[in-house]
Motif scaffolding. Structure first.
Motif, PDB file in Angstrom:
ATOM      1  N   ARG A 185      60.090  29.723 122.376  1.00 21.74           N
ATOM      2  CA  ARG A 185      58.645  29.804 122.159  1.00 21.74           C
ATOM      3  C   ARG A 185      58.053  30.986 122.928  1.00 21.74           C
ATOM      4  O   ARG A 185      57.171  31.690 122.428  1.00 21.74           O
ATOM      5  CB  ARG A 185      57.975  28.496 122.579  1.00 21.74           C
ATOM      6  CG  ARG A 185      58.246  27.341 121.627  1.00 21.74           C
ATOM      7  CD  ARG A 185      57.731  26.026 122.185  1.00 21.74           C
ATOM      8  NE  ARG A 185      56.287  26.039 122.376  1.00 21.74           N
ATOM      9  CZ  ARG A 185      55.621  25.079 123.020  1.00 21.74           C
ATOM     10  NH1 ARG A 185      56.275  24.045 123.552  1.00 21.74           N
ATOM     11  NH2 ARG A 185      54.306  25.138 123.138  1.00 21.74           N
ATOM     12  N   LEU A 186      58.523  31.204 124.147  1.00 20.75           N
ATOM     13  CA  LEU A 186      58.050  32.349 124.939  1.00 20.75           C
ATOM     14  C   LEU A 186      58.434  33.670 124.282  1.00 20.75           C
ATOM     15  O   LEU A 186      57.621  34.602 124.224  1.00 20.75           O
ATOM     16  CB  LEU A 186      58.619  32.270 126.352  1.00 20.75           C
ATOM     17  CG  LEU A 186      58.047  31.181 127.252  1.00 20.75           C
ATOM     18  CD1 LEU A 186      58.877  31.031 128.522  1.00 20.75           C
ATOM     19  CD2 LEU A 186      56.585  31.489 127.610  1.00 20.75           C
TER      20      LEU A 186
ATOM     21  N   ALA B 210      51.803  34.696 126.525  1.00 20.03           N
ATOM     22  CA  ALA B 210      52.873  33.941 125.866  1.00 20.03           C
ATOM     23  C   ALA B 210      53.012  32.531 126.413  1.00 20.03           C
ATOM     24  O   ALA B 210      53.552  31.640 125.751  1.00 20.03           O
ATOM     25  CB  ALA B 210      54.202  34.687 126.016  1.00 20.03           C
ATOM     26  N   PHE B 211      52.512  32.310 127.633  1.00 22.23           N
ATOM     27  CA  PHE B 211      52.666  31.010 128.286  1.00 22.23           C
ATOM     28  C   PHE B 211      51.558  30.020 127.909  1.00 22.23           C
ATOM     29  O   PHE B 211      51.643  28.834 128.230  1.00 22.23           O
ATOM     30  CB  PHE B 211      52.677  31.198 129.805  1.00 22.23           C
ATOM     31  CG  PHE B 211      53.890  30.636 130.487  1.00 22.23           C
ATOM     32  CD1 PHE B 211      53.936  29.307 130.882  1.00 22.23           C
ATOM     33  CD2 PHE B 211      54.994  31.436 130.725  1.00 22.23           C
ATOM     34  CE1 PHE B 211      55.054  28.791 131.509  1.00 22.23           C
ATOM     35  CE2 PHE B 211      56.119  30.931 131.353  1.00 22.23           C
ATOM     36  CZ  PHE B 211      56.153  29.605 131.747  1.00 22.23           C
ATOM     37  N   ARG B 212      50.501  30.472 127.254  1.00 24.24           N
ATOM     38  CA  ARG B 212      49.318  29.639 127.058  1.00 24.24           C
ATOM     39  C   ARG B 212      49.608  28.337 126.325  1.00 24.24           C
ATOM     40  O   ARG B 212      49.143  27.269 126.725  1.00 24.24           O
ATOM     41  CB  ARG B 212      48.246  30.437 126.317  1.00 24.24           C
ATOM     42  CG  ARG B 212      47.603  31.511 127.176  1.00 24.24           C
ATOM     43  CD  ARG B 212      46.664  32.371 126.386  1.00 24.24           C
ATOM     44  NE  ARG B 212      46.140  33.474 127.196  1.00 24.24           N
ATOM     45  CZ  ARG B 212      45.540  34.543 126.692  1.00 24.24           C
ATOM     46  NH1 ARG B 212      45.381  34.650 125.381  1.00 24.24           N
ATOM     47  NH2 ARG B 212      45.103  35.498 127.493  1.00 24.24           N
ATOM     48  N   SER B 213      50.358  28.406 125.226  1.00 19.78           N
ATOM     49  CA  SER B 213      50.594  27.188 124.449  1.00 19.78           C
ATOM     50  C   SER B 213      51.465  26.201 125.215  1.00 19.78           C
ATOM     51  O   SER B 213      51.304  24.983 125.095  1.00 19.78           O
ATOM     52  CB  SER B 213      51.243  27.522 123.102  1.00 19.78           C
ATOM     53  OG  SER B 213      52.552  28.031 123.283  1.00 19.78           O
ATOM     54  N   ILE B 214      52.379  26.722 126.034  1.00 19.06           N
ATOM     55  CA  ILE B 214      53.247  25.858 126.827  1.00 19.06           C
ATOM     56  C   ILE B 214      52.435  25.107 127.877  1.00 19.06           C
ATOM     57  O   ILE B 214      52.651  23.905 128.106  1.00 19.06           O
ATOM     58  CB  ILE B 214      54.379  26.686 127.465  1.00 19.06           C
ATOM     59  CG1 ILE B 214      55.437  27.002 126.395  1.00 19.06           C
ATOM     60  CG2 ILE B 214      55.007  25.963 128.652  1.00 19.06           C
ATOM     61  CD1 ILE B 214      56.550  27.893 126.877  1.00 19.06           C
ATOM     62  N   LEU B 215      51.487  25.791 128.506  1.00 10.52           N
ATOM     63  CA  LEU B 215      50.662  25.146 129.533  1.00 10.52           C
ATOM     64  C   LEU B 215      49.724  24.104 128.940  1.00 10.52           C
ATOM     65  O   LEU B 215      49.189  23.272 129.663  1.00 10.52           O
ATOM     66  CB  LEU B 215      49.877  26.198 130.308  1.00 10.52           C
ATOM     67  CG  LEU B 215      50.713  27.184 131.129  1.00 10.52           C
ATOM     68  CD1 LEU B 215      49.808  28.197 131.818  1.00 10.52           C
ATOM     69  CD2 LEU B 215      51.572  26.454 132.149  1.00 10.52           C
ATOM     70  N   ALA B 216      49.531  24.149 127.629  1.00 10.81           N
ATOM     71  CA  ALA B 216      48.681  23.167 126.959  1.00 10.81           C
ATOM     72  C   ALA B 216      49.470  21.961 126.467  1.00 10.81           C
ATOM     73  O   ALA B 216      48.887  20.994 125.964  1.00 10.81           O
ATOM     74  CB  ALA B 216      47.950  23.817 125.787  1.00 10.81           C
ATOM     75  N   ASP B 217      50.785  21.986 126.617  1.00 17.10           N
ATOM     76  CA  ASP B 217      51.633  20.881 126.159  1.00 17.10           C
ATOM     77  C   ASP B 217      51.305  19.586 126.884  1.00 17.10           C
ATOM     78  O   ASP B 217      51.064  19.587 128.097  1.00 17.10           O
ATOM     79  CB  ASP B 217      53.116  21.201 126.401  1.00 17.10           C
ATOM     80  CG  ASP B 217      53.678  22.159 125.365  1.00 17.10           C
ATOM     81  OD1 ASP B 217      53.023  22.344 124.325  1.00 17.10           O
ATOM     82  OD2 ASP B 217      54.760  22.716 125.606  1.00 17.10           O
TER      83      ASP B 217
END
Length: 221
Positions: A17-18, A198-205
């Motif tokens: 994903r990253l 690139a990290f934004r969606s992961i931090l929203a998990d």
């Protein structure tokens, strides 16, 4: 059609994903529970593992193979250096986290505490958790040593090594298993990579049944 079959707290999925986000490749995320052994998913990857990336008529499995495909077909921005020795070092460190760190830390902490509960496959083994907590200190010290000598893990350029390491640590950070106070260099490195778009969606998990610590999505932690 561009679709990624993934599991939210899988470091291998997060790594891809990253990479996709860094290269500006938009995909549909499809949550998959590998332990369910869905026949339609097994037809895509008989190994029954995530991630699986569908790019139009092509189906790709294994995070290492997926990364190499993306790096070759979408080379900008590059996540491997031009110099052959530097490329080898980036691949070595990516393999370190996807193999050694995975076996000694991630499997003992994340899989015991989270995956077993999600898959309803038993109770956490305390000895494995103790081993994971002991082993992560050694790995954090190693990352700290690397950051004492380099700008990024593999050298002066951000590479797949940084994304592989950050993917594992972000999963463990979600469950509060990373002692960021152990090494200032490690914390500074993670804050730098965590701040990338690139990290934004992961931090929203969010994972049902598990609440991340307050600092998890904080860029200034």
């Amino acid at each position: 059609m561009r679709r990624l079959y993934h599991q939210t707290l899988s470091p291998f999925c997060r790594k891809i994903r990253l990479v996709l986000a860094e290269k500006g490749i938009e995909v549909e995320l499809r949550e998959e529970k590998p332990w369910e052994r869905r026949m339609d998913f097994l037809r895509l990857n008989p190994a029954g593992q995530v991630p699986v990336l569908q790019m139009d008529d092509l189906t790709l499995a294994d995070s290492g193979a997926i990364f190499e495909f993306l790096e070759e077909t979408q080379p900008d921005p590059p996540l491997l250096p031009k110099d052959p020795a530097a490329r080898a070092e980036a691949r070595r460190l990516a393999a370190w986290f996807d193999d050694k760190f995975q076996r000694e830390v991630t499997a003992n902490l994340l899989y015991e505490r989270v995956n077993k509960k999600l898959a309803k496959s038993g109770y956490p083994e305390s000895e494995r958790i103790k081993a994971g907590l002991k082993n992560i200190r050694y790995h954090l010290d190693y990352i700290g040593w690397l950051m004492d000598h380099r700008r990024w893990l593999a050298g002066n350029q951000m590479t797949i090594a940084d994304f592989a390491a950050a993917a594992h640590l972000s999963c463990l950070d979600y469950v509060g298993d990373v002692d960021w106070s152990r090494n200032a260099g490690v914390q500074d490195w993670y804050a730098k990579i965590k701040s990338r778009p690139a990290f934004r969606s992961i931090l929203a998990d969010l994972v049902p049944g598990f609440t991340p610590p307050a600092h998890y999505a904080d860029l200034d932690f």
